[in-house]
Motif scaffolding. Structure first.
Motif, PDB file in Angstrom:
ATOM      1  N   ALA B 143       0.848  -1.201   0.000  1.00 19.71           N
ATOM      2  CA  ALA B 143       0.000   0.000   0.000  1.00 19.71           C
ATOM      3  C   ALA B 143       0.880   1.246   0.000  1.00 19.71           C
ATOM      4  N   VAL B 144       1.920   1.238   0.842  1.00 21.38           N
ATOM      5  CA  VAL B 144       2.834   2.385   0.917  1.00 21.38           C
ATOM      6  C   VAL B 144       3.557   2.579  -0.416  1.00 21.38           C
ATOM      7  N   ALA B 145       3.891   1.460  -1.083  1.00 23.66           N
ATOM      8  CA  ALA B 145       4.614   1.540  -2.353  1.00 23.66           C
ATOM      9  C   ALA B 145       3.696   1.828  -3.537  1.00 23.66           C
ATOM     10  N   GLY B 146       2.378   1.917  -3.295  1.00 27.03           N
ATOM     11  CA  GLY B 146       1.451   2.202  -4.387  1.00 27.03           C
ATOM     12  C   GLY B 146       1.262   1.038  -5.332  1.00 27.03           C
ATOM     13  N   MET B 147       1.452  -0.180  -4.828  1.00 27.50           N
ATOM     14  CA  MET B 147       1.346  -1.366  -5.687  1.00 27.50           C
ATOM     15  C   MET B 147      -0.055  -1.974  -5.679  1.00 27.50           C
ATOM     16  N   LEU B 148      -0.956  -1.428  -4.876  1.00 30.97           N
ATOM     17  CA  LEU B 148      -2.314  -1.985  -4.818  1.00 30.97           C
ATOM     18  C   LEU B 148      -3.217  -1.268  -5.814  1.00 30.97           C
ATOM     19  N   ASN B 149      -4.330  -1.892  -6.108  1.00 27.65           N
ATOM     20  CA  ASN B 149      -5.385  -1.236  -6.881  1.00 27.65           C
ATOM     21  C   ASN B 149      -6.724  -1.790  -6.399  1.00 27.65           C
ATOM     22  N   PRO B 150      -7.834  -1.183  -6.816  1.00 30.11           N
ATOM     23  CA  PRO B 150      -9.133  -1.623  -6.279  1.00 30.11           C
ATOM     24  C   PRO B 150      -9.406  -3.108  -6.533  1.00 30.11           C
ATOM     25  N   GLU B 151      -8.980  -3.624  -7.671  1.00 31.42           N
ATOM     26  CA  GLU B 151      -9.249  -5.027  -7.984  1.00 31.42           C
ATOM     27  C   GLU B 151      -8.526  -5.961  -7.012  1.00 31.42           C
ATOM     28  N   ILE B 152      -7.241  -5.660  -6.772  1.00 31.90           N
ATOM     29  CA  ILE B 152      -6.468  -6.490  -5.839  1.00 31.90           C
ATOM     30  C   ILE B 152      -7.134  -6.484  -4.467  1.00 31.90           C
ATOM     31  N   ILE B 153      -7.517  -5.293  -4.012  1.00 31.18           N
ATOM     32  CA  ILE B 153      -8.131  -5.175  -2.684  1.00 31.18           C
ATOM     33  C   ILE B 153      -9.468  -5.915  -2.640  1.00 31.18           C
ATOM     34  N   HIS B 154     -10.250  -5.773  -3.704  1.00 34.74           N
ATOM     35  CA  HIS B 154     -11.568  -6.408  -3.757  1.00 34.74           C
ATOM     36  C   HIS B 154     -11.456  -7.932  -3.723  1.00 34.74           C
ATOM     37  N   ASN B 155     -10.466  -8.469  -4.415  1.00 32.94           N
ATOM     38  CA  ASN B 155     -10.352  -9.929  -4.543  1.00 32.94           C
ATOM     39  C   ASN B 155      -9.627 -10.608  -3.390  1.00 32.94           C
TER      40      ASN B 155
END
Lengths: 431, 431
Positions: B143-155
């Motif tokens: 999250a700190v590195a900006g490697m997440l996105n809504p799809e990753i979080i949702h799944n």
């Protein structure tokens, strides 16, 4: 010697129709046969078999182990030549394993009756109960050999926990009556069994008849190598005590061990392997595996046992692993009677059918009967070596060849004066 | 250079008491710690940590990924030196994995405050969410590195099917807020993490401090060898296509492949093996296995991948087996920043504590932070190399040494003018 055409032949269409009909009893629409011992399907198959016996004008009977017999004439003082196999199946089975030997035996009796062939010894067909092992295996033949006792019968249960006593009672049978099925060895002249090979040799070599010389003995281990479970990423290669690396080395030594210590027929298989903890990023701490080793020579089998133990021990010591093993089973090899072997070979030659002497790598009722009487076996090819599967198959032509060879052999053996009396075997009292 | 005694030291009794106290949160009476991310125990541990931060007169905060931070002063324009690790655990865990780095970091901040030590760059402690992987691992640092996105979080979901969204909502948290935890790389001067080694090297060599030079990359296969299942007793050795014999040969080639293609730090492990059908008297028809290969050199890792594929292919062809493999994961090796490596080494030397340059074979949040800023790691010994187990342990003396080395290093790095500005990394926009 007679001309080839003088000898009687089986009526193949009749045999084929019966094999096909019996192959429908216990059939699951999608998954092959389910005719495990003492299921409804197995009992239906016994009734069907008895009907075929009576239909042929033969005498049907069942003993205390529910083994089904067919005779041309009622029992008399003479030792009988037994031919047989079994009609129970494993789950998800093909149609020939066992049934082929029983229905070919029936056809032989029918042809002897139809052709009014005189024999010195009476011929009897026997279909043994639970060969395949729902309740342990070889139940019917062990009953005949007097190898059962009340404790064994009482404790026998299937994988679902159903006892043999319950299963037989469900069909009006009393399990303890199997103790009455014991026969005096002197009452058996010889035993002959035809079976599918369940291996690839005859099919690969294109030979229709296997003349079994001996049935292999085996020992079966459940063995364990114990090392140290560790993180796969952080543990240097030289600091590992990896039991799977030890098992891999042991597996690699199998060909050498067989060559150095076994006969040409020695075989060894690792069929079951379990790693603990079994995670991709953890060096396993423990590996449990099966080792199944067979050979036809009792001394070689003993040497193989020592050699496998020594090799496992050396590998464990060098890799700082612990090891242990449990001997799950040990069965001695059995030789077929040379007179029966020769009779099968002569019968094949007389009919111009190719044959090959070979061992049986699988266990059969014949192995039990060998304790009572001279024994022999005839194999027919299993396509691709497949068995215990709906994919199991043998060509109809090979079946016809096999049936005619058995008919030849039965007539020859049933007239061989050598089989007049059998010595009483140790451990078997006469009744 | 200052005299050894001039340098501030941690207050060890305080640190020890806190490690012991945190080691009680999530404890199962018999089976170690169960403080998996976003469980009640994990949330209790976060609250406990925030209390300790406030108790020390420091400023606590939580970002959108529920990462917990402690600062001496409110954020300003200057890039911060981050020190951190995680306080979530695997199931059945020991007390040091992660927690040690967080509580030593807290003690360092406290000592800097207590001693009123001036630093050029502000120092911040950060405790990352879900490093251990209940929902995939490295959640907070990604999250700190900006490697997440809504799809990753949702799944994201755990092994029981609970989604990350549900688990966070159960504690009043909004999973999508993790997208707000992204930081501008220019705001991070450097990242330092102390962790237990989770391997046997320091313990075996008797060295208290590991100076991590690089974190190994790895690839992970799920591979399959397919042969022909057959009866163990009836199939001659020379007619077999036994995939387990193929796997054993492949396993035996591992040392050669590593020596020929890898660096000195190359490692390969087969940790999971499954045989089908898995019966003692059946030659297996199929074997599925994991292959986990790591190396610190990206080119060597590529060469290892090719070499393992080639060897498997040759063995399969020679034994008439089919093979396939799926690459389950592939992580590139990461180098630690040489300035951080030197600072750790100098800090150890200054205190007279032995140190050893070494790779990290395990993955850490530091691997993610390396994408944002100069990164370094300090290891302390794991007794017997054990981790992810209640048996995991590090001597208190080694912990004290590690804490003092981190304190030295933090003071040094926080005054290093080199870390003034960080270039913006590709793919990361500034806010």
């Amino acid at each position: 010697m007679h001309e080839e055409t003088d000898w009687p032949r089986v009526r193949f269409e009749r045999l084929q129709a019966e094999l096909t009909a019996l192959g429908e009893i216990g059939r699951d629409e999608k998954r092959g046969l389910y005719r495990m011992a003492f299921t409804d399907a197995d009992m239906e198959a016994r009734d069907w078999l008895c009907e075929r016996i009576r239909e042929a004008g033969l005498l049907d009977s069942r003993d205390g182990a529910a083994n089904v017999s067919a005779r041309l004439t009622p029992p008399d003082d003479r030792p009988a030549l037994l031919i047989g196999s079994h009609i129970d199946t494993v789950p998800n089975a093909g149609i020939f394993d066992g049934s082929l030997g029983v229905l070919i035996g029936l056809e032989c009796l029918r042809r002897i009756a139809e052709e009014k062939i005189e024999t010195r010894w009476p011929v009897e067909l026997i279909s043994f109960s639970d060969e395949e092992g729902r309740f342990g295996g070889m139940f019917g033949s062990q009953a005949v050999a007097g190898m059962l006792n009340p404790e064994i019968i009482h404790n026998a249960r299937d994988l679902d926990g159903v006892t043999l006593t319950e299963a037989m009672a469900g069909h009006g049978l009393v399990a303890m009556d199997a103790l009455n099925a014991r026969r005096d060895p002197r009452a058996i002249a010889a035993y002959l069994e035809l079976h599918i090979e369940q291996g690839p040799v005859l099919d690969a070599k294109g030979v229709p008849i296997g003349v079994v010389e001996n049935i292999t003995g085996l020992f079966k281990w459940s063995a364990r190598l114990i090392g140290t479970p560790n993180h796969a990423g952080t543990t240097p290669m030289e600091m590992r005590h990896d039991p799977f690396a030890g098992l891999a080395e042991f597996t690699g030594e199998i060909p050498r061990i067989l060559e150095e210590n076994g006969s040409d027929l020695a075989r060894a298989t690792i069929g079951r392997v379990e790693l603990l903890p079994g995670a991709a990023n953890t060096i396993p701490g423990e590996v449990t595996f099966s080792l199944d080793v067979s050979d036809t020579d009792p001394e070689k089998l003993e040497e193989l046992h020592d050699a496998f133990r020594r090799t496992l021990s050396v590998i464990a010591r060098r890799r700082t692993l612990m090891f242990d093993f449990e001997i799950l089973s040990r069965i001695e090899p059995v030789r077929c009677d040379p007179r029966v072997v020769e009779a099968v070979e002569k019968g094949s030659a007389r009919l111009g059918i190719g044959s090959l002497r070979m061992p049986s790598g699988a266990a059969h009722d014949a192995q039990i009967l060998a304790q009572l009487a001279p024994m022999g076996m005839v194999f027919v090819p299993s396509i691709g070596g497949v068995s215990h599967s709906p994919a199991e198959w043998t060509s109809w032509q090979d079946i016809e060849h096999g049936a005619n060879v058995v008919l030849q052999t039965v007539i020859e053996l049933a007239n061989n004066p050598d089989f007049a009396t059998q010595p009483t075997r140790a451990g078997l009292t006469t009744s």
